[in-house]
Scaffold this motif. Structure first.
Motif, PDB file in Angstrom:
ATOM      1  N   VAL A 102      -0.135  24.742  -1.311  1.00 21.97           N
ATOM      2  CA  VAL A 102      -1.396  25.341  -1.767  1.00 21.97           C
ATOM      3  C   VAL A 102      -1.426  25.380  -3.289  1.00 21.97           C
ATOM      4  CG1 VAL A 102      -2.927  27.343  -1.629  1.00 21.97           C
ATOM      5  CG2 VAL A 102      -1.429  26.795   0.306  1.00 21.97           C
ATOM      6  N   ALA A 103      -2.515  24.868  -3.849  1.00 23.35           N
ATOM      7  CA  ALA A 103      -2.732  24.909  -5.296  1.00 23.35           C
ATOM      8  C   ALA A 103      -4.099  25.526  -5.549  1.00 23.35           C
ATOM      9  CB  ALA A 103      -2.671  23.506  -5.891  1.00 23.35           C
ATOM     10  N   GLY A 104      -4.272  26.095  -6.742  1.00 26.12           N
ATOM     11  CA  GLY A 104      -5.563  26.712  -7.061  1.00 26.12           C
ATOM     12  C   GLY A 104      -5.931  26.471  -8.507  1.00 26.12           C
ATOM     13  N   VAL A 105      -7.229  26.435  -8.754  1.00 24.13           N
ATOM     14  CA  VAL A 105      -7.715  26.254 -10.125  1.00 24.13           C
ATOM     15  C   VAL A 105      -8.998  27.066 -10.285  1.00 24.13           C
ATOM     16  CG1 VAL A 105      -9.018  24.145  -9.531  1.00 24.13           C
ATOM     17  CG2 VAL A 105      -8.292  24.527 -11.896  1.00 24.13           C
ATOM     18  N   ALA A 118     -10.931  27.688  -6.776  1.00 28.35           N
ATOM     19  CA  ALA A 118     -10.966  26.662  -5.725  1.00 28.35           C
ATOM     20  C   ALA A 118      -9.533  26.379  -5.299  1.00 28.35           C
ATOM     21  CB  ALA A 118     -11.628  25.392  -6.250  1.00 28.35           C
ATOM     22  N   LEU A 119      -9.303  26.413  -3.991  1.00 29.01           N
ATOM     23  CA  LEU A 119      -7.954  26.201  -3.451  1.00 29.01           C
ATOM     24  C   LEU A 119      -7.859  24.838  -2.774  1.00 29.01           C
ATOM     25  CD1 LEU A 119      -7.375  29.674  -1.775  1.00 29.01           C
ATOM     26  CD2 LEU A 119      -6.184  28.791  -3.788  1.00 29.01           C
ATOM     27  N   THR A 120      -6.700  24.217  -2.892  1.00 30.10           N
ATOM     28  CA  THR A 120      -6.403  22.989  -2.170  1.00 30.10           C
ATOM     29  C   THR A 120      -5.200  23.266  -1.280  1.00 30.10           C
ATOM     30  OG1 THR A 120      -7.070  21.785  -4.139  1.00 30.10           O
ATOM     31  CG2 THR A 120      -5.967  20.521  -2.422  1.00 30.10           C
ATOM     32  N   ALA A 121      -5.367  23.059   0.019  1.00 34.87           N
ATOM     33  CA  ALA A 121      -4.266  23.305   0.961  1.00 34.87           C
ATOM     34  C   ALA A 121      -4.004  22.020   1.727  1.00 34.87           C
ATOM     35  CB  ALA A 121      -4.636  24.433   1.932  1.00 34.87           C
ATOM     36  N   VAL A 123      -1.130  19.493   4.131  1.00 34.36           N
ATOM     37  CA  VAL A 123       0.091  19.283   4.918  1.00 34.36           C
ATOM     38  C   VAL A 123       0.339  17.786   4.934  1.00 34.36           C
ATOM     39  CG1 VAL A 123       1.123  19.394   7.221  1.00 34.36           C
ATOM     40  CG2 VAL A 123      -0.183  21.344   6.349  1.00 34.36           C
ATOM     41  N   GLY A 124       1.481  17.363   4.441  1.00 32.20           N
ATOM     42  CA  GLY A 124       1.793  15.929   4.392  1.00 32.20           C
ATOM     43  C   GLY A 124       0.739  15.140   3.627  1.00 32.20           C
ATOM     44  N   GLY A 125       0.170  15.743   2.607  1.00 33.75           N
ATOM     45  CA  GLY A 125      -0.806  15.060   1.758  1.00 33.75           C
ATOM     46  C   GLY A 125      -2.236  15.102   2.288  1.00 33.75           C
ATOM     47  N   GLU A 126      -2.422  15.600   3.519  1.00 32.88           N
ATOM     48  CA  GLU A 126      -3.771  15.679   4.108  1.00 32.88           C
ATOM     49  C   GLU A 126      -4.322  17.094   3.933  1.00 32.88           C
ATOM     50  OE1 GLU A 126      -5.303  13.154   5.568  1.00 32.88           O
ATOM     51  OE2 GLU A 126      -3.837  11.859   6.589  1.00 32.88           O
ATOM     52  N   LYS A 127      -5.602  17.168   3.552  1.00 34.75           N
ATOM     53  CA  LYS A 127      -6.220  18.480   3.371  1.00 34.75           C
ATOM     54  C   LYS A 127      -6.452  19.154   4.723  1.00 34.75           C
ATOM     55  CE  LYS A 127      -8.545  17.807  -1.017  1.00 34.75           C
ATOM     56  NZ  LYS A 127      -9.794  17.895  -1.784  1.00 34.75           N
ATOM     57  N   VAL A 128      -5.985  20.380   4.849  1.00 35.09           N
ATOM     58  CA  VAL A 128      -6.213  21.134   6.082  1.00 35.09           C
ATOM     59  C   VAL A 128      -7.328  22.165   5.919  1.00 35.09           C
ATOM     60  CG1 VAL A 128      -3.905  20.731   6.990  1.00 35.09           C
ATOM     61  CG2 VAL A 128      -4.325  22.752   5.568  1.00 35.09           C
TER      62      VAL A 128
END
Lengths: 139, 153
Positions: A102-105, A118-121, A123-128
């Protein structure tokens, strides 16, 4: 807590990796009261067409939200939080679990002392999660 | 089988009022791995200006779905097969944080049921109050997999 004046559009929140195991799913089921069998029973999960047991969407959402509440330090400062679940998080029966990254900006700063994160979550490079955003009130 | 469209607009409380205890909040915070002292320790929460321990933002899912989707969502007449349900979207908009000592009441309304391809989407909007004061609006979209009626030729 980060100060409103010190935060800019583009400010990054510390990214984190979270391991989700079957034990985490069972613990979340108990705490939340969500005992849907697809979150703990492999036989049922596969019978209804899932690849395996999947994590509660709400566990994924809650875990991603920790990046925001860890950053702000005060869970009571979250004004709103919303997500779309774009892919199931499959959790195999092993000891290592599934890694959720999980990353956020900071995406926007508002005049009322709040900011949108805005969060990016993935798993194995795919957005969940898609459109995962939290509005938090800073000081 | 398709979901019963007669339920669109149906509105009712989702179960009994939820009395939120420190234990409930601690247990939930522990389950999501959140060790923020404000979720576990009353003094730490009070140092932040709260009356008692504060719930993580997504704790309200417990009140807003009756735990495991209770209330009229389980009405057989609606026709929702829980094993075929996955979560589509979720949002929380807070008037204030949830704290230990709150007694949460819910009024839930099925805002929409619609087919998207072979799936159906059910959108549930839950207004959460404590002692008559607004706490949050919780919006939950469920995906009922493969239950949409086949398109007529």
């Amino acid at each position: 807590m980060p100060g409103y004046a010190d935060v800019e559009v583009g400010t990054e929140l510390a990214a984190q990796d979270f391991a989700l195991t079957r034990a985490d799913l069972v613990r979340y089921a108990g705490a939340s009261g969500d005992f849907n069998v697809i979150h703990w029973n492999e036989r049922t999960a596969k019978a209804v067409g899932l690849p395996n047991v999947i994590a509660h969407g709400m566990l994924t959402m809650a875990t991603a939200g920790r990046v925001v509440t860890d950053w702000v330090g005060d869970p009571g400062r979250v004004v709103s939080y919303g997500v779309r679940f774009s892919r199931p998080v499959v959790v195999e029966d092993d000891d290592t679990g599934t890694t959720l990254t999980v990353a956020g900006v900071v995406e926007a700063k508002h005049d009322d002392g709040t900011v949108t994160v805005a969060l990016t979550a993935t798993v194995g490079g795919e957005k969940v999660l898609m459109a995962a955003k939290a509005v938090v009130r800073l000081s | 089988m398709s979901l019963n469209r007669d339920f669109i607009g149906h509105e009712a409380p989702l179960g009994e009022p939820l009395e939120v205890t420190r234990g409930d909040i601690r247990r939930f915070a522990t389950a999501i791995g959140d060790d923020n002292p404000a979720c576990h320790d009353r003094a730490a929460a009070q140092a932040l200006g709260y009356a008692d321990v504060v719930a993580p933002p997504t704790f309200l899912i417990v009140a807003s779905t009756g735990g495991s989707l209770g209330g009229f969502i389980r009405d057989p007449e609606l026709g929702l097969n829980y094993a075929m349900v996955v979560h589509g979207e979720q949002s929380f908009a807070f008037h204030r944080p949830v704290m230990a000592g709150d007694v949460l009441n819910t009024v839930a309304r099925i805002q929409d049921i619609r087919a998207v391809g072979r799936n159906e989407l059910l959108t549930l909007v839950v207004e959460v109050t404590s002692n008559g004061e607004p706490v949050a609006t919780v919006t939950n979209t469920l995906v009922s997999r493969g239950t949409a009626a086949p398109k007529q030729a």
